[in-house]
Design a protein around this motif. Structure first.
Motif, mmCIF file in Angstrom:
data_model
loop_
_atom_site.group_PDB
_atom_site.id
_atom_site.type_symbol
_atom_site.label_atom_id
_atom_site.label_comp_id
_atom_site.label_asym_id
_atom_site.label_seq_id
_atom_site.Cartn_x
_atom_site.Cartn_y
_atom_site.Cartn_z
ATOM 1 N N VAL A 183 38.483 22.600 57.155
ATOM 2 C CA VAL A 183 39.514 23.370 57.991
ATOM 3 C C VAL A 183 40.186 24.366 57.027
ATOM 4 O O VAL A 183 40.924 25.289 57.716
ATOM 5 C CB VAL A 183 40.427 22.188 58.365
ATOM 6 C CG1 VAL A 183 41.215 21.630 57.429
ATOM 7 C CG2 VAL A 183 41.392 22.668 59.491
ATOM 8 N N ALA A 184 40.145 24.080 55.895
ATOM 9 C CA ALA A 184 40.685 25.004 54.936
ATOM 10 C C ALA A 184 39.395 26.075 54.267
ATOM 11 O O ALA A 184 39.926 27.239 54.121
ATOM 12 C CB ALA A 184 41.413 24.244 53.756
ATOM 13 N N ILE A 185 38.452 25.333 54.048
ATOM 14 C CA ILE A 185 37.413 26.224 53.150
ATOM 15 C C ILE A 185 36.828 27.349 54.094
ATOM 16 O O ILE A 185 36.598 28.213 53.533
ATOM 17 C CB ILE A 185 36.433 25.119 52.529
ATOM 18 C CG1 ILE A 185 37.220 24.503 51.504
ATOM 19 C CG2 ILE A 185 35.430 25.989 51.962
ATOM 20 C CD1 ILE A 185 36.358 23.211 50.818
ATOM 21 N N ILE A 186 36.423 26.854 55.286
ATOM 22 C CA ILE A 186 35.825 28.073 56.156
ATOM 23 C C ILE A 186 36.699 28.933 56.608
ATOM 24 O O ILE A 186 36.124 30.215 56.352
ATOM 25 C CB ILE A 186 35.008 26.975 57.141
ATOM 26 C CG1 ILE A 186 33.878 26.182 56.629
ATOM 27 C CG2 ILE A 186 34.438 28.286 58.352
ATOM 28 C CD1 ILE A 186 33.292 25.175 57.620
ATOM 29 N N PRO A 187 37.834 28.763 56.859
ATOM 30 C CA PRO A 187 38.609 29.799 57.336
ATOM 31 C C PRO A 187 39.018 31.067 56.113
ATOM 32 O O PRO A 187 38.909 31.971 56.134
ATOM 33 C CB PRO A 187 39.826 29.173 57.826
ATOM 34 C CG PRO A 187 39.415 28.097 58.475
ATOM 35 C CD PRO A 187 38.296 27.518 57.501
ATOM 36 N N GLY A 208 39.917 23.960 46.110
ATOM 37 C CA GLY A 208 38.448 24.266 46.652
ATOM 38 C C GLY A 208 38.325 25.519 47.076
ATOM 39 O O GLY A 208 37.477 26.233 47.018
ATOM 40 N N VAL A 209 39.366 25.895 47.963
ATOM 41 C CA VAL A 209 39.682 27.432 48.194
ATOM 42 C C VAL A 209 39.622 28.513 47.142
ATOM 43 O O VAL A 209 39.077 29.452 46.889
ATOM 44 C CB VAL A 209 40.783 27.583 49.130
ATOM 45 C CG1 VAL A 209 40.973 29.071 49.385
ATOM 46 C CG2 VAL A 209 40.573 27.084 50.507
ATOM 47 N N ALA A 210 40.352 28.081 46.015
ATOM 48 C CA ALA A 210 40.455 28.741 44.749
ATOM 49 C C ALA A 210 39.104 28.940 44.240
ATOM 50 O O ALA A 210 38.688 29.936 43.768
ATOM 51 C CB ALA A 210 41.381 28.198 43.828
ATOM 52 N N ALA A 211 38.352 28.046 44.269
ATOM 53 C CA ALA A 211 37.110 27.936 43.660
ATOM 54 C C ALA A 211 36.009 29.127 44.522
ATOM 55 O O ALA A 211 35.428 29.781 43.944
ATOM 56 C CB ALA A 211 36.192 26.737 43.747
ATOM 57 N N VAL A 212 36.195 29.063 45.919
ATOM 58 C CA VAL A 212 35.331 29.588 46.624
ATOM 59 C C VAL A 212 35.756 31.408 46.477
ATOM 60 O O VAL A 212 35.038 32.126 46.389
ATOM 61 C CB VAL A 212 35.638 29.313 48.235
ATOM 62 C CG1 VAL A 212 34.922 30.643 49.063
ATOM 63 C CG2 VAL A 212 34.822 28.126 48.310
ATOM 64 N N ALA A 213 37.136 31.492 46.359
ATOM 65 C CA ALA A 213 37.666 32.774 46.232
ATOM 66 C C ALA A 213 37.391 33.336 44.779
ATOM 67 O O ALA A 213 36.853 34.579 44.488
ATOM 68 C CB ALA A 213 39.334 32.754 46.373
ATOM 69 N N ALA A 214 37.374 32.342 43.598
ATOM 70 C CA ALA A 214 36.972 32.939 42.265
ATOM 71 C C ALA A 214 35.729 33.396 42.308
ATOM 72 O O ALA A 214 35.262 34.426 41.724
ATOM 73 C CB ALA A 214 37.279 31.753 41.319
ATOM 74 N N ARG A 215 34.769 32.574 43.056
ATOM 75 C CA ARG A 215 33.386 33.085 43.049
ATOM 76 C C ARG A 215 32.941 34.268 43.664
ATOM 77 O O ARG A 215 32.525 35.238 43.271
ATOM 78 C CB ARG A 215 32.567 32.044 43.684
ATOM 79 C CG ARG A 215 30.793 31.938 43.833
ATOM 80 C CD ARG A 215 30.231 32.049 42.909
ATOM 81 N NE ARG A 215 28.751 32.066 42.918
ATOM 82 C CZ ARG A 215 27.952 30.871 42.933
ATOM 83 N NH1 ARG A 215 28.275 29.884 42.920
ATOM 84 N NH2 ARG A 215 26.580 31.217 43.392
#
Length: 345
Positions: free
Chosen positions: A3-7, A59-66
């Motif tokens: 619900v947070a990672i995909i958006p 988790g979102v910070a990791a996606v954004a960092a990548r």
């Protein structure tokens, strides 16, 4: 976590060249692995039960960092910022007073993206203790070797996960014995303490209905399913459901307490008007690693919930775009196009 990672992934992708299916699924997996382990670490070290917004921020910070190409040190700073500012909101406060807070997930996503951008610009954060503390080292030791993503669950019902095992117990006993709600004199639910704390009365709003136990079980018993129409509008004052609530009792179980939060179990006993008592035995909720939902059932659930709002054609297009990420027939832009269009009134 999704619900947070995909958006967040979809928002970040607006500033990137198109992302193919393999890259999108890799990013989602990355987010789940970081968030899932941060959640395990928080549960292992905090004195009370926090909501998922806390670990979704990491988790979102990791996606954004990548996606933004941060250096290893910038990534470390981003995790530290995200953990510090992430919403460590107390889950049981939300259970006691169900509202639209919903686990702090929205704020977790915002904090995660903001943390990566701040770190990219040189902002520093305290080391993330749920990642770097010695007492949680074992949780991170097998990163990339064991996939915590496979331990997550898909919800069959639009209800708090803690109520799913009782719902499934009633569902299965009724199906196995060809029962209708008219056959039932009473339902006893035995579950863990946190599940017992779910709302037990008649909900006045959808948010309260989603954090209910007796209402949700009653809706399942009466209708054989729980759809959006059962937790909103006229469904909240369904006379047959309200009458069934009065026949439901809930008790805390030491056995189920012992397995929580690793599992969220229950057992139910249904007493019939003819005097028989039918016992479900131990029930693991459907959709988790103990009882995975078949892909066809997951797709059916999506179509059942999305179709009435989006229409059949758009629902099918979204379904096909999601499935196409895995087989290479679609990319993230294909999915975004269907998600972003306004809903026709």
């Amino acid at each position: 976590m999704g619900v947070a990672i995909i958006p967040a992934l979809l928002a970040l992708a607006e500033q990137r060249d198109d992302i193919d299916g393999d890259a999108a699924l890799t990013l989602i997996t990355l987010g789940y692995e970081i968030a899932g382990r941060a959640g395990l670490a928080l549960h292992a070290t905090a004195c009370d039960y926090h909501t998922s917004g806390a670990w979704n921020a990491l988790g979102v910070a990791a996606v954004a960092a990548r996606m933004r190409g941060l250096s290893p040190d910038q990534f470390r700073q981003a995790l530290g910022i995200a953990e510090y500012h992430g919403p460590r909101s107390q889950m049981m406060r939300e259970i006691a007073s169900p509202t639209m807070l919903h686990d702090g997930s929205g704020w977790g996503a915002m904090v995660g993206i903001s943390s990566a951008i701040l770190a990219e610009q040189g902002f520093t954060g305290a080391p993330a203790i749920t990642v770097e503390a010695a007492e949680v080292a074992d949780i991170w030791a097998d990163l990339g070797g064991r996939w915590v993503m496979t331990d997550q669950y898909v919800k069959p019902y639009p209800i708090c996960r803690w109520a799913h095992a009782p719902i499934d117990g009633v569902r299965e006993v009724m199906l196995a014995n060809s029962l209708t709600h008219d056959d039932i004199a009473g339902i006893r639910i035995n579950t863990f303490h946190e599940g017992v704390c779910l709302f037990q009365g008649v909900p006045e709003t959808t948010s309260v209905a989603q954090y209910s136990l007796s209402f949700a079980v009653a809706a399942q018993a009466v209708h054989g399913r729980i759809g959006l129409e059962h937790v909103s509008g006229a469904g909240l004052c369904d006379a047959q459901v309200l009458a069934m609530i009065d026949r439901i009792s809930v008790a805390e179980s030491d056995a189920h307490n012992a397995s929580f939060p690793n599992t969220r179990d229950a057992d139910v006993q249904i007493t019939l008007h003819d005097g028989r008592v039918l016992d479900s035995g131990l029930v693991h909720a459907r959709g988790g690693s103990e009882r995975p939902m078949p892909e066809a059932d997951i797709i059916t659930k999506f179509e059942e919930f999305a179709g009435p709002v989006l229409g059949a054609a758009r629902t099918t297009a979204i379904r096909d775009a999601v499935l196409g990420l895995a087989d290479g027939s679609s990319c993230l832009a294909d999915l975004r196009a269907h998600l972003y269009d306004p809903v026709e009134s």
